[in-house]
Design a protein around this motif. Structure first.
Motif, mmCIF file in Angstrom:
data_model
loop_
_atom_site.group_PDB
_atom_site.id
_atom_site.type_symbol
_atom_site.label_atom_id
_atom_site.label_comp_id
_atom_site.label_asym_id
_atom_site.label_seq_id
_atom_site.Cartn_x
_atom_site.Cartn_y
_atom_site.Cartn_z
ATOM 1 N N LEU A 1 25.599 -33.108 33.105
ATOM 2 C CA LEU A 1 26.367 -31.882 33.322
ATOM 3 C C LEU A 1 25.594 -30.870 34.158
ATOM 4 C CD1 LEU A 1 27.994 -31.426 29.817
ATOM 5 C CD2 LEU A 1 29.166 -31.914 31.973
ATOM 6 N N LEU A 2 24.308 -30.729 33.851
ATOM 7 C CA LEU A 2 23.508 -29.764 34.603
ATOM 8 C C LEU A 2 23.335 -30.182 36.059
ATOM 9 C CD1 LEU A 2 20.807 -28.825 31.964
ATOM 10 C CD2 LEU A 2 22.659 -27.384 32.818
ATOM 11 N N SER A 3 23.407 -31.479 36.327
ATOM 12 C CA SER A 3 23.267 -31.940 37.711
ATOM 13 C C SER A 3 24.453 -31.491 38.567
ATOM 14 C CB SER A 3 23.114 -33.460 37.765
ATOM 15 O OG SER A 3 24.322 -34.089 37.381
ATOM 16 N N ARG A 4 25.546 -31.102 37.924
ATOM 17 C CA ARG A 4 26.715 -30.589 38.656
ATOM 18 C C ARG A 4 26.472 -29.172 39.170
ATOM 19 N NH1 ARG A 4 31.564 -32.370 34.530
ATOM 20 N NH2 ARG A 4 31.147 -34.610 34.640
ATOM 21 N N LEU A 5 25.447 -28.527 38.635
ATOM 22 C CA LEU A 5 25.156 -27.144 39.023
ATOM 23 C C LEU A 5 24.109 -27.110 40.122
ATOM 24 C CD1 LEU A 5 24.790 -25.568 35.444
ATOM 25 C CD2 LEU A 5 26.817 -25.539 36.907
ATOM 26 N N SER A 6 24.143 -26.052 40.902
ATOM 27 C CA SER A 6 23.112 -25.872 41.927
ATOM 28 C C SER A 6 21.786 -25.518 41.242
ATOM 29 C CB SER A 6 23.504 -24.726 42.873
ATOM 30 O OG SER A 6 23.437 -23.491 42.162
ATOM 31 N N THR A 7 20.717 -25.649 41.988
ATOM 32 C CA THR A 7 19.389 -25.335 41.457
ATOM 33 C C THR A 7 19.319 -23.883 41.004
ATOM 34 O OG1 THR A 7 18.431 -26.957 42.958
ATOM 35 C CG2 THR A 7 16.917 -25.358 41.998
ATOM 36 N N GLU A 8 19.950 -22.978 41.751
ATOM 37 C CA GLU A 8 19.939 -21.559 41.392
ATOM 38 C C GLU A 8 20.632 -21.329 40.045
ATOM 39 O OE1 GLU A 8 21.107 -22.624 44.414
ATOM 40 O OE2 GLU A 8 19.439 -22.005 45.691
ATOM 41 N N HIS A 9 21.759 -22.002 39.839
ATOM 42 C CA HIS A 9 22.499 -21.838 38.592
ATOM 43 C C HIS A 9 21.720 -22.465 37.418
ATOM 44 C CE1 HIS A 9 25.791 -21.261 41.547
ATOM 45 N NE2 HIS A 9 26.066 -20.267 40.710
ATOM 46 N N GLN A 10 21.116 -23.617 37.652
ATOM 47 C CA GLN A 10 20.305 -24.247 36.616
ATOM 48 C C GLN A 10 19.138 -23.334 36.222
ATOM 49 O OE1 GLN A 10 18.932 -28.129 37.811
ATOM 50 N NE2 GLN A 10 21.009 -28.870 38.257
ATOM 51 N N THR A 11 18.507 -22.727 37.207
ATOM 52 C CA THR A 11 17.361 -21.842 36.949
ATOM 53 C C THR A 11 17.780 -20.641 36.114
ATOM 54 O OG1 THR A 11 16.357 -22.546 39.026
ATOM 55 C CG2 THR A 11 15.524 -20.510 38.037
ATOM 56 N N VAL A 12 18.927 -20.065 36.437
ATOM 57 C CA VAL A 12 19.409 -18.907 35.670
ATOM 58 C C VAL A 12 19.697 -19.314 34.232
ATOM 59 C CG1 VAL A 12 21.340 -17.287 35.418
ATOM 60 C CG2 VAL A 12 20.252 -17.586 37.644
ATOM 61 N N LEU A 13 20.348 -20.450 34.028
ATOM 62 C CA LEU A 13 20.615 -20.914 32.658
ATOM 63 C C LEU A 13 19.328 -21.206 31.907
ATOM 64 C CD1 LEU A 13 23.742 -23.250 32.788
ATOM 65 C CD2 LEU A 13 23.564 -20.894 32.007
ATOM 66 N N LEU A 14 18.354 -21.755 32.604
ATOM 67 C CA LEU A 14 17.068 -22.033 31.974
ATOM 68 C C LEU A 14 16.461 -20.739 31.418
ATOM 69 C CD1 LEU A 14 14.673 -24.011 31.435
ATOM 70 C CD2 LEU A 14 13.770 -23.234 33.625
ATOM 71 N N HIS A 15 16.491 -19.698 32.229
ATOM 72 C CA HIS A 15 15.903 -18.421 31.809
ATOM 73 C C HIS A 15 16.740 -17.714 30.741
ATOM 74 C CE1 HIS A 15 12.462 -17.983 34.514
ATOM 75 N NE2 HIS A 15 13.190 -18.649 35.415
ATOM 76 N N THR A 16 18.056 -17.672 30.931
ATOM 77 C CA THR A 16 18.884 -16.879 30.014
ATOM 78 C C THR A 16 19.246 -17.619 28.735
ATOM 79 O OG1 THR A 16 20.902 -17.556 31.179
ATOM 80 C CG2 THR A 16 19.872 -15.470 31.862
ATOM 81 N N THR A 17 19.669 -18.854 28.861
ATOM 82 C CA THR A 17 20.118 -19.596 27.676
ATOM 83 C C THR A 17 18.971 -20.273 26.954
ATOM 84 O OG1 THR A 17 22.247 -19.976 28.760
ATOM 85 C CG2 THR A 17 21.738 -21.339 26.873
ATOM 86 N N MET A 18 18.138 -20.987 27.685
ATOM 87 C CA MET A 18 17.063 -21.748 27.049
ATOM 88 C C MET A 18 15.889 -20.860 26.645
ATOM 89 S SD MET A 18 18.367 -24.705 26.958
ATOM 90 C CE MET A 18 17.031 -25.758 26.502
ATOM 91 N N ALA A 19 15.469 -19.950 27.524
ATOM 92 C CA ALA A 19 14.314 -19.098 27.223
ATOM 93 C C ALA A 19 14.718 -17.816 26.512
ATOM 94 C CB ALA A 19 13.551 -18.774 28.499
ATOM 95 N N GLY A 20 16.019 -17.522 26.456
ATOM 96 C CA GLY A 20 16.501 -16.350 25.740
ATOM 97 C C GLY A 20 16.207 -15.023 26.422
ATOM 98 N N ARG A 21 16.047 -15.050 27.708
ATOM 99 C CA ARG A 21 15.764 -13.810 28.436
ATOM 100 C C ARG A 21 17.069 -13.096 28.787
ATOM 101 N NH1 ARG A 21 11.948 -17.439 31.191
ATOM 102 N NH2 ARG A 21 9.896 -16.963 30.352
#
Length: 169
Positions: free
Chosen positions: A113-133
């Motif tokens: 599913l994440l491969s459907r997203l651009s690198t920029e979108h994946q990076t934002v989700l990594l920071h906001t959802t996964m890292a809780g920022r």
């Protein structure tokens, strides 16, 4: 008929009053089962009563002796339970453990599913959802305006929702 008074019962009462609660608390951390911990403390106190002469010599700490005996009893029980292939039944242990295969499948699906997203979108989700920022923190880290972070997050979450995955916000 004369009765013989044994000083041990009062000493045992004093021992229980002073040390039973801390020893119980310690044993509960070892076995994670309140009833088993009570049994181990009871056995510890019985052994203290049987060996009261050691405790009355003022050599070493009474509580230290009790904790050592309780620890050894707990370890013996845990080893014995492991040999019988038993486990403690407690609030943390009385449920089915997830299968490792489920985690592998979930990871593969998330990666797809994440491969459907651009690198920029994946990076934002990594920071906001996964890292809780927050969006502001992510904005500062990535050097991108806050509005852009919010937009990328919104777009990425919508793509995942449409794919029937509901990540936590």
């Amino acid at each position: 008929m004369a009765t013989i008074t044994d000083p041990r019962p009062q000493q045992l009462d004093d021992l229980v009053a002073e040390h039973a609660a801390p020893v119980l608390s310690y044993v509960r951390t070892l076995v994670s089962d309140h009833h088993l911990a009570e049994d181990i403390v009871q056995e510890t106190l019985i052994r203290a009563w049987r060996h009261h002469e050691r405790l009355l010599t003022n050599e070493g700490s009474v509580r230290g002796w009790l904790l050592t005996v309780a620890r050894n009893l707990a370890i013996d029980w845990l080893r014995s339970a492991a040999n019988r292939h038993e486990s403690l039944a407690g609030p943390d242990r009385d449920r089915a453990e997830p299968d490792h295969a489920d985690a592998v499948v979930a990871t593969a699906e998330a990666t797809a599913l994440l491969s459907r997203l651009s690198t920029e979108h994946q990076t934002v989700l990594l920071h906001t959802t996964m890292a809780g920022r927050t969006a502001l923190e992510t904005s500062r880290i990535l050097g991108v305006p806050v509005g852009t972070i919010k937009s990328r997050q919104h777009y990425a979450l919508n793509v995942l929702r449409k794919s029937r995955i509901r990540p936590e916000r």
